[in-house]
Design a protein around this motif. Structure first.
Motif, PDB file in Angstrom:
ATOM      1  N   THR A  27     -16.261 -13.009   5.800  1.00 40.44           N
ATOM      2  CA  THR A  27     -16.968 -12.137   4.850  1.00 40.44           C
ATOM      3  C   THR A  27     -16.092 -10.933   4.517  1.00 40.44           C
ATOM      4  OG1 THR A  27     -19.131 -12.795   5.666  1.00 40.44           O
ATOM      5  CG2 THR A  27     -19.023 -10.707   4.524  1.00 40.44           C
ATOM      6  N   PHE A  28     -16.044 -10.603   3.229  1.00 38.61           N
ATOM      7  CA  PHE A  28     -15.241  -9.495   2.737  1.00 38.61           C
ATOM      8  C   PHE A  28     -16.116  -8.541   1.930  1.00 38.61           C
ATOM      9  CE2 PHE A  28     -12.606 -13.241   3.093  1.00 38.61           C
ATOM     10  CZ  PHE A  28     -11.522 -12.780   3.822  1.00 38.61           C
ATOM     11  N   ALA A  29     -15.661  -7.296   1.829  1.00 39.51           N
ATOM     12  CA  ALA A  29     -16.275  -6.308   0.943  1.00 39.51           C
ATOM     13  C   ALA A  29     -15.286  -6.055  -0.192  1.00 39.51           C
ATOM     14  CB  ALA A  29     -16.572  -5.016   1.689  1.00 39.51           C
ATOM     15  N   ILE A  30     -15.728  -6.287  -1.413  1.00 41.17           N
ATOM     16  CA  ILE A  30     -14.912  -6.037  -2.608  1.00 41.17           C
ATOM     17  C   ILE A  30     -15.405  -4.713  -3.175  1.00 41.17           C
ATOM     18  CG2 ILE A  30     -14.110  -6.957  -4.810  1.00 41.17           C
ATOM     19  CD1 ILE A  30     -13.638  -8.867  -2.395  1.00 41.17           C
ATOM     20  N   ILE A  31     -14.518  -3.740  -3.278  1.00 41.70           N
ATOM     21  CA  ILE A  31     -14.914  -2.384  -3.647  1.00 41.70           C
ATOM     22  C   ILE A  31     -14.172  -1.947  -4.906  1.00 41.70           C
ATOM     23  CG2 ILE A  31     -15.007   0.022  -2.878  1.00 41.70           C
ATOM     24  CD1 ILE A  31     -14.773  -1.321   0.046  1.00 41.70           C
ATOM     25  N   ARG A  32     -14.924  -1.357  -5.824  1.00 49.88           N
ATOM     26  CA  ARG A  32     -14.331  -0.796  -7.039  1.00 49.88           C
ATOM     27  C   ARG A  32     -14.438   0.723  -6.949  1.00 49.88           C
ATOM     28  NH1 ARG A  32     -15.939  -2.559 -13.226  1.00 49.88           N
ATOM     29  NH2 ARG A  32     -14.570  -1.075 -14.295  1.00 49.88           N
ATOM     30  N   ALA A  33     -13.277   1.371  -6.879  1.00 47.20           N
ATOM     31  CA  ALA A  33     -13.222   2.823  -6.746  1.00 47.20           C
ATOM     32  C   ALA A  33     -13.643   3.501  -8.055  1.00 47.20           C
ATOM     33  CB  ALA A  33     -11.806   3.239  -6.362  1.00 47.20           C
ATOM     34  N   PRO A  34     -13.929   4.803  -7.995  1.00 48.30           N
ATOM     35  CA  PRO A  34     -14.306   5.534  -9.210  1.00 48.30           C
ATOM     36  C   PRO A  34     -13.252   5.446 -10.318  1.00 48.30           C
ATOM     37  CG  PRO A  34     -14.756   6.868  -7.279  1.00 48.30           C
ATOM     38  CD  PRO A  34     -14.000   5.660  -6.802  1.00 48.30           C
ATOM     39  N   ASP A  35     -11.960   5.293  -9.945  1.00 49.96           N
ATOM     40  CA  ASP A  35     -10.900   5.196 -10.955  1.00 49.96           C
ATOM     41  C   ASP A  35     -10.596   3.747 -11.359  1.00 49.96           C
ATOM     42  OD1 ASP A  35      -9.565   4.145  -8.782  1.00 49.96           O
ATOM     43  OD2 ASP A  35      -7.964   5.634  -8.768  1.00 49.96           O
ATOM     44  N   ASP A  36     -11.480   2.803 -10.975  1.00 49.57           N
ATOM     45  CA  ASP A  36     -11.369   1.370 -11.285  1.00 49.57           C
ATOM     46  C   ASP A  36     -10.314   0.625 -10.474  1.00 49.57           C
ATOM     47  OD1 ASP A  36     -13.524   1.298 -13.017  1.00 49.57           O
ATOM     48  OD2 ASP A  36     -12.297   1.737 -14.771  1.00 49.57           O
ATOM     49  N   THR A  37      -9.669   1.281  -9.511  1.00 52.54           N
ATOM     50  CA  THR A  37      -8.803   0.565  -8.584  1.00 52.54           C
ATOM     51  C   THR A  37      -9.695  -0.284  -7.694  1.00 52.54           C
ATOM     52  OG1 THR A  37      -7.280   2.436  -8.586  1.00 52.54           O
ATOM     53  CG2 THR A  37      -7.031   0.845  -6.801  1.00 52.54           C
ATOM     54  N   VAL A  38      -9.223  -1.474  -7.307  1.00 54.00           N
ATOM     55  CA  VAL A  38     -10.022  -2.348  -6.451  1.00 54.00           C
ATOM     56  C   VAL A  38      -9.424  -2.422  -5.053  1.00 54.00           C
ATOM     57  CG1 VAL A  38     -10.959  -3.703  -8.347  1.00 54.00           C
ATOM     58  CG2 VAL A  38      -8.844  -4.433  -7.252  1.00 54.00           C
ATOM     59  N   TYR A  39     -10.314  -2.580  -4.083  1.00 55.75           N
ATOM     60  CA  TYR A  39      -9.934  -2.675  -2.676  1.00 55.75           C
ATOM     61  C   TYR A  39     -10.741  -3.789  -2.035  1.00 55.75           C
ATOM     62  CZ  TYR A  39      -7.890   1.885  -3.516  1.00 55.75           C
ATOM     63  OH  TYR A  39      -7.140   2.915  -4.016  1.00 55.75           O
TER      64      TYR A  39
END
Length: 104
Positions: A27-39
């Protein structure tokens, strides 16, 4: 064959939000930062293995929904008790509107 894994479309996640992604028994967490960078990080909190996708994203921090432990999702660093073990992070990118990451 590419070692990049397609998680979802960038548009599937709002800025400053998180989405769960399961792949090959993990299981992974896909995160979109406020500046649209993804982690991309492991999807379970290192404290009690709760799904981080149920948590809250604020700036560059993701908060576990169970005991409010916090991580900097850019590098996985645990920021607030009860977190004692940092979160594993993965290289991620956006290509043709899709979020991709790799395990290596």
């Amino acid at each position: 064959m590419s070692d990049w894994i397609r998680a979802c479309a960038l548009d599937d996640i709002d800025a400053e939000d998180v989405m769960r992604f399961d792949h090959d028994g993990q299981t992974f967490a896909i995160i979109r930062a406020p500046d649209d960078t993804v982690y991309v990080t492991d999807g379970l909190c290192t404290h009690e293995r709760v799904h981080l996708a149920d948590g809250l994203v604020m700036g560059h921090v993701i908060e576990c929904p169970k005991h409010n432990g916090r991580f900097d999702y850019r590098n996985g660093k645990g920021l607030k008790a009860p977190i004692c073990v940092d979160l594993k992070t993965y290289e991620a990118k956006v290509e043709d509107g899709d979020i991709l990451f790799r395990l290596g």
